[in-house]
Design an enzyme around this catalytic site. Structure first.
Site: not given
Ligand code: G3P
Length: 217
Positions: A83
């Site tokens: 990623k």
């Molecule tokens: O893995 C990346 C993404 O899912 C981040 O999520 O909840 O930290 O905005 P969040």
């Protein structure tokens, strides 16, 4: 549709694997930092229990550093997908990793344009941050819908992976848009599986059955 869980927690991964619904696991630096183990330990332990890709995010901010980390991650597991944040350096690193045949895609995506560039650059996946876009007052689900229709129109192969999903309703809107994949935090995925009303109704059936014993006797 691919369903991923966004976690480093092996118990959660094993639980969802028992349901037969899990296609892979996504991680990010915040998740791994909270876990406390090294990124390598997390990736190898997750890789050992999941039958699918494990997504690992580079930390470097410069092109050479991203490429070096991406190549190292690949050596931790054959199914690792790198990623890379959607920065200028990130797109350059993506091109180098993809040219070397390494599965890699673009994450931390906040605009439709970034998703278009990712597909043009042959990203393995693109991860728009639906929840964070919505938190910022943008139309996160609308962005997903536009990316989906653009990808369909041009026949791009890049997997549209909806990420940063806050709740089951947001997930459902992504399914309705026909996304290729979603990644969900364990609590959001768990909320897909059961509901208080289902538990209550099921308890009602058991109470109605009472002490009649096994239904197969
Ligand atoms: O893995 C990346 C993404 O899912 C981040 O999520 O909840 O930290 O905005 P969040």
């Amino acid at each position: 549709m691919n369903l991923y869980v966004d976690t480093a927690d092996v118990e959660s991964i094993e639980r969802f694997t028992r349901y037969g619904i899990l296609d892979g696991v996504t991680t990010n630096p915040s998740i791994v930092a909270d876990d406390g183990r090294s990124y390598r330990e997390v990736v190898t332990s997750v890789d050992a229990v999941v039958d699918g890709p494990v997504f690992a995010q580079v930390l470097a901010a410069d092109v050479d550093g991203m490429v070096q980390e991406g190549r190292a991650y690949q050596e931790w597991g054959e199914r690792v997908i790198v990623k890379i944040p959607a920065t200028a350096a990130g797109f350059e690193a993506l091109h180098r990793l993809r040219a070397a045949g390494i599965p890699a895609g673009i994450t931390v995506v906040f605009t439709v344009e970034q998703a278009v560039i990712a597909a043009k650059a042959d990203a393995t996946f693109v991860a728009p941050y639906v929840g964070r876009m919505t938190d910022a007052g943008e139309d996160g689900v609308g962005a997903i819908e536009r990316v989906q229709s653009i990808y369909d129109a041009y026949g791009f192969d890049t997997e549209l992976l909806a990420a940063s999903i806050r709740n089951p309703r947001q997930a459902t809107e992504c399914y309705a848009a026909g996304v290729d994949a979603v990644t969900l935090a364990p609590d959001v995925l768990a909320a897909h599986v059961s509901s208080a009303e289902t538990e209550e109704s099921t308890a009602g059936f058991q109470a109605a059955w009472g002490d009649r014993g096994s239904p197969i006797e």
